[in-house]
Design a protein around this motif. Structure first.
Motif, PDB file in Angstrom:
ATOM      1  N   THR A 159       0.827  -1.208   0.000  1.00  0.00           N
ATOM      2  CA  THR A 159       0.000   0.000   0.000  1.00  0.00           C
ATOM      3  C   THR A 159       0.855   1.249   0.000  1.00  0.00           C
ATOM      4  O   THR A 159       0.623   2.186  -0.772  1.00  0.00           O
ATOM      5  N   THR A 160       1.864   1.284   0.859  1.00  0.00           N
ATOM      6  CA  THR A 160       2.709   2.478   0.937  1.00  0.00           C
ATOM      7  C   THR A 160       3.502   2.687  -0.342  1.00  0.00           C
ATOM      8  O   THR A 160       3.756   3.831  -0.733  1.00  0.00           O
ATOM      9  N   GLU A 161       3.902   1.590  -1.017  1.00  0.00           N
ATOM     10  CA  GLU A 161       4.610   1.738  -2.292  1.00  0.00           C
ATOM     11  C   GLU A 161       3.773   2.524  -3.293  1.00  0.00           C
ATOM     12  O   GLU A 161       4.265   3.439  -3.958  1.00  0.00           O
ATOM     13  N   PHE A 162       2.490   2.155  -3.430  1.00  0.00           N
ATOM     14  CA  PHE A 162       1.616   2.839  -4.375  1.00  0.00           C
ATOM     15  C   PHE A 162       1.477   4.320  -4.018  1.00  0.00           C
ATOM     16  O   PHE A 162       1.500   5.192  -4.892  1.00  0.00           O
ATOM     17  N   ILE A 163       1.320   4.582  -2.720  1.00  0.00           N
ATOM     18  CA  ILE A 163       1.088   5.964  -2.292  1.00  0.00           C
ATOM     19  C   ILE A 163       2.351   6.801  -2.456  1.00  0.00           C
ATOM     20  O   ILE A 163       2.302   7.943  -2.932  1.00  0.00           O
ATOM     21  N   ILE A 164       3.507   6.257  -2.077  1.00  0.00           N
ATOM     22  CA  ILE A 164       4.755   7.002  -2.225  1.00  0.00           C
ATOM     23  C   ILE A 164       5.055   7.240  -3.703  1.00  0.00           C
ATOM     24  O   ILE A 164       5.567   8.297  -4.092  1.00  0.00           O
ATOM     25  N   GLN A 165       4.720   6.265  -4.540  1.00  0.00           N
ATOM     26  CA  GLN A 165       4.867   6.465  -5.986  1.00  0.00           C
ATOM     27  C   GLN A 165       4.068   7.682  -6.426  1.00  0.00           C
ATOM     28  O   GLN A 165       4.555   8.518  -7.211  1.00  0.00           O
ATOM     29  N   TYR A 166       2.842   7.813  -5.931  1.00  0.00           N
ATOM     30  CA  TYR A 166       2.018   8.965  -6.323  1.00  0.00           C
ATOM     31  C   TYR A 166       2.609  10.262  -5.775  1.00  0.00           C
ATOM     32  O   TYR A 166       2.628  11.291  -6.474  1.00  0.00           O
ATOM     33  N   VAL A 167       3.101  10.225  -4.530  1.00  0.00           N
ATOM     34  CA  VAL A 167       3.705  11.420  -3.938  1.00  0.00           C
ATOM     35  C   VAL A 167       4.893  11.880  -4.776  1.00  0.00           C
ATOM     36  O   VAL A 167       5.053  13.068  -5.071  1.00  0.00           O
ATOM     37  N   ARG A 168       5.738  10.926  -5.197  1.00  0.00           N
ATOM     38  CA  ARG A 168       6.878  11.297  -6.034  1.00  0.00           C
ATOM     39  C   ARG A 168       6.397  11.894  -7.359  1.00  0.00           C
ATOM     40  O   ARG A 168       6.992  12.829  -7.886  1.00  0.00           O
ATOM     41  N   SER A 169       5.314  11.334  -7.905  1.00  0.00           N
ATOM     42  CA  SER A 169       4.833  11.819  -9.201  1.00  0.00           C
ATOM     43  C   SER A 169       4.281  13.237  -9.088  1.00  0.00           C
ATOM     44  O   SER A 169       4.265  13.979 -10.075  1.00  0.00           O
ATOM     45  N   MET A 170       3.824  13.632  -7.898  1.00  0.00           N
ATOM     46  CA  MET A 170       3.342  14.999  -7.693  1.00  0.00           C
ATOM     47  C   MET A 170       4.483  16.003  -7.733  1.00  0.00           C
ATOM     48  O   MET A 170       4.259  17.208  -7.888  1.00  0.00           O
ATOM     49  N   GLN A 171       5.700  15.512  -7.582  1.00  0.00           N
ATOM     50  CA  GLN A 171       6.866  16.390  -7.568  1.00  0.00           C
ATOM     51  C   GLN A 171       7.540  16.414  -8.940  1.00  0.00           C
ATOM     52  O   GLN A 171       8.738  16.619  -9.040  1.00  0.00           O
ATOM     53  N   ASP A 172       6.741  16.208  -9.986  1.00  0.00           N
ATOM     54  CA  ASP A 172       7.279  16.192 -11.354  1.00  0.00           C
ATOM     55  C   ASP A 172       8.163  17.408 -11.607  1.00  0.00           C
ATOM     56  O   ASP A 172       7.819  18.532 -11.248  1.00  0.00           O
ATOM     57  N   SER A 173       9.269  17.160 -12.234  1.00  0.00           N
ATOM     58  CA  SER A 173      10.070  18.270 -12.739  1.00  0.00           C
ATOM     59  C   SER A 173       9.675  18.495 -14.188  1.00  0.00           C
ATOM     60  O   SER A 173       8.787  17.846 -14.721  1.00  0.00           O
ATOM     61  N   MET A 174      10.384  19.389 -14.850  1.00  0.00           N
ATOM     62  CA  MET A 174      10.106  19.623 -16.262  1.00  0.00           C
ATOM     63  C   MET A 174      10.550  18.437 -17.121  1.00  0.00           C
ATOM     64  O   MET A 174      10.046  18.227 -18.213  1.00  0.00           O
ATOM     65  N   GLY A 175      11.532  17.651 -16.634  1.00  0.00           N
ATOM     66  CA  GLY A 175      12.157  16.660 -17.497  1.00  0.00           C
ATOM     67  C   GLY A 175      11.545  15.282 -17.460  1.00  0.00           C
ATOM     68  O   GLY A 175      11.554  14.566 -18.450  1.00  0.00           O
ATOM     69  N   SER A 176      11.008  14.838 -16.307  1.00  0.00           N
ATOM     70  CA  SER A 176      10.512  13.462 -16.206  1.00  0.00           C
ATOM     71  C   SER A 176       9.541  13.366 -15.042  1.00  0.00           C
ATOM     72  O   SER A 176       9.406  14.282 -14.238  1.00  0.00           O
ATOM     73  N   ASN A 177       8.849  12.244 -14.972  1.00  0.00           N
ATOM     74  CA  ASN A 177       8.021  11.989 -13.799  1.00  0.00           C
ATOM     75  C   ASN A 177       8.017  10.508 -13.465  1.00  0.00           C
ATOM     76  O   ASN A 177       8.278   9.658 -14.323  1.00  0.00           O
ATOM     77  N   VAL A 178       7.745  10.201 -12.200  1.00  0.00           N
ATOM     78  CA  VAL A 178       7.773   8.831 -11.716  1.00  0.00           C
ATOM     79  C   VAL A 178       6.506   8.104 -12.173  1.00  0.00           C
ATOM     80  O   VAL A 178       5.391   8.537 -11.878  1.00  0.00           O
ATOM     81  N   GLU A 179       6.682   6.995 -12.882  1.00  0.00           N
ATOM     82  CA  GLU A 179       5.560   6.177 -13.334  1.00  0.00           C
ATOM     83  C   GLU A 179       5.326   4.985 -12.404  1.00  0.00           C
ATOM     84  O   GLU A 179       4.193   4.576 -12.189  1.00  0.00           O
ATOM     85  N   ASN A 180       6.403   4.416 -11.878  1.00  0.00           N
ATOM     86  CA  ASN A 180       6.311   3.283 -10.945  1.00  0.00           C
ATOM     87  C   ASN A 180       7.421   3.395  -9.923  1.00  0.00           C
ATOM     88  O   ASN A 180       8.494   3.941 -10.212  1.00  0.00           O
ATOM     89  N   LEU A 181       7.156   2.867  -8.735  1.00  0.00           N
ATOM     90  CA  LEU A 181       8.162   2.848  -7.676  1.00  0.00           C
ATOM     91  C   LEU A 181       7.945   1.614  -6.824  1.00  0.00           C
ATOM     92  O   LEU A 181       6.818   1.303  -6.425  1.00  0.00           O
TER      93      LEU A 181
END
Length: 453
Positions: free
Chosen positions: A352-374
């Motif tokens: 459960t925490t993996e999915f949520i942390i993946q989303y948290v990282r994706s909210m911190q998108d930079s201009m160059g890339s974003n997290v799709e899976n973690l």
């Protein structure tokens, strides 16, 4: 980023632990139980509020107005949904709700869309999906998927006497003719991202990255079974069992369930007409043997008690050659459990925490890339991340061997519009690629974080 966690049970506590260690997050926890709040605030650098997270006044006091993300993980689905809805209306923040009841399982997309939620997560369904992958590929201890299932990261233990013993990592492709990449090795308590001269040893826990067909070929060539198990015996008839049985039956695997509660047995008989439901005590050794424990090829211990699950799996190990899956919810002696040789230990709270942390990282998108899976690996000592490359950057168009990578970082897979590349030194990252990175000793949020400063 300000993140509010409502509910400080097993998952809430684990989230507070993981997210408080992330950079630049202000974590607020809310729970009706003051003892839970005291425990979390004493253990981690977080703010705590005692109260009902489904109350507007409580959320207001806890600073919902300035919150970017609310995560509702109380023990009530309805409270989680209500809390998320109030947060959306009151604070205009993104919201994630844990929803566990199978009644809602087919309505997740509707609820997410109509309530405007960022994510609805069902821990039991997620855990069952991981278990089903293991029974379909019993050589592995754990399987994580990237690129919509086109790339897999598989963990397995090198058997005693296996041909991989004393083999340098650089020799594997030439020796076996398989397009796989060894991205991580756990030896005892040490975790390595191996270079080409790293020599594998029997009993090492090895993580490889490959396309599914290539992974099957690799395991066949090293003499390890790859065929799915034909039958599975499950002890315990809870939500995970229901979801797991559905997945296994759909895959053509025979399922037998032992459950103690007669009413639950009747419910399972109606819900799972193709499964065999046995009403009895799953800890009764004679009953297990009578139901064919010695002949079964897959065994899952899914009772509500961690100690029972561990002992059941140890007993199954002593009496059969079954692939073992053991659910552990509370026990924190991870290293002790890992050393028991129980094949696959599944921790629903970590999934459960993996999915949520993946989303948290994706909210911190930079201009160059974003997290799709973690995915968290090796007891949180490493991470595997998938980045979508959105535009030109210093990692694009340069041979990988010329990139100045930080230590303990490995680029181990590229998905280029469906074409899977297990990269070598001359391969280059292009815009539009999905890139898989394994890392220890760092937390990275953007593909540029892999480069030396």
């Amino acid at each position: 980023m300000q993140i509010m966690i409502v509910g400080c049970g097993k998952v809430g506590y684990t989230l507070a632990d993981q997210l408080s260690g992330e950079e630049d997050h202000n974590i607020i926890v809310v729970d009706r139980n003051p003892d839970r709040i005291s425990r979390v605030t004493n253990d981690f650098d977080v703010m705590g509020y005692v109260g009902d997270g489904a109350s507007y006044s409580v959320l207001k006091e806890a600073d919902i107005d300035n919150t970017d993300l609310l995560i509702a993980v109380t023990d009530s689905d309805e409270r989680n949904l209500l809390c998320s809805l109030i947060a959306k209306k009151a604070g205009n923040c993104k919201a994630i709700a844990r929803v566990r009841n199978p009644i809602y399982s087919s309505e997740g997309e509707f609820l997410k869309r109509e309530l405007g939620l960022a994510m609805i997560i069902n821990p039991e369904y997620a855990a069952a999906s991981e278990m089903a992958r293991i029974f379909r590929f019993p050589s592995a201890i754990k399987i994580d998927t990237f690129a919509k299932g086109r790339i897999e990261l598989l963990r397995f233990r090198i058997p005693v006497g296996n041909k991989l013993h004393d083999t340098p990592v650089s020799n594997i492709r030439g020796k076996l003719g398989c397009e796989v990449l060894v991205c991580m090795v756990q030896r005892g308590e040490e975790v390595f991202i191996p270079l080409g001269d790293f020599v594998l040893q029997e009993k090492d826990i090895v993580s490889i990255v490959a396309a599914p067909s290539r992974a099957s070929q690799f395991f066949r060539k090293i003499g390890v079974e790859t065929n799915r198990v034909p039958n599975v015996l499950i002890v315990g008839g809870g939500k995970i069992t229901f979801y797991l049985a559905l997945r296994l039956i759909h895959a053509g695997i025979d399922v037998k369930i032992i459950e103690q509660n007669r009413q639950r047995c009747e419910e399972l008989s109606e819900l799972l007409p193709k499964a065999s439901i046995i009403c009895g005590d799953g800890t009764d050794q004679n009953l297990l043997l009578e139901e064919g424990l010695e002949q079964i090829r897959g065994f899952a211990a899914l009772t509500n008690f961690d100690e029972e699950n561990i002992l059941l799996s140890l007993f199954a190990k002593s009496k059969s050659k079954a692939k073992l899956v053991t659910k552990v919810n509370r026990i924190s002696f991870d290293e002790v459990i890992e050393n028991l040789g129980l094949d696959c230990i599944v921790y629903p709270k970590y999934i459960t925490t993996e999915f949520i942390i993946q989303y948290v990282r994706s909210m911190q998108d930079s201009m160059g890339s974003n997290v799709e899976n973690l995915y968290k690996l090796n007891d949180n000592r490493a991470e595997a991340l998938e980045f979508l490359i959105k535009e030109e950057s210093p990692v694009v168009g340069i041979p990988l061997e010329k990139l100045q990578l930080k230590k303990n970082i490995l680029i181990c897979g590229i998905n280029r519009y469906g074409k899977i590349i297990i990269p070598g030194g001359q391969d280059k990252i292009k815009v539009g690629d999905s890139v898989i990175v394994v890392v220890t000793d760092y937390r990275i949020h953007d593909i540029l974080d892999i480069l030396e400063d």
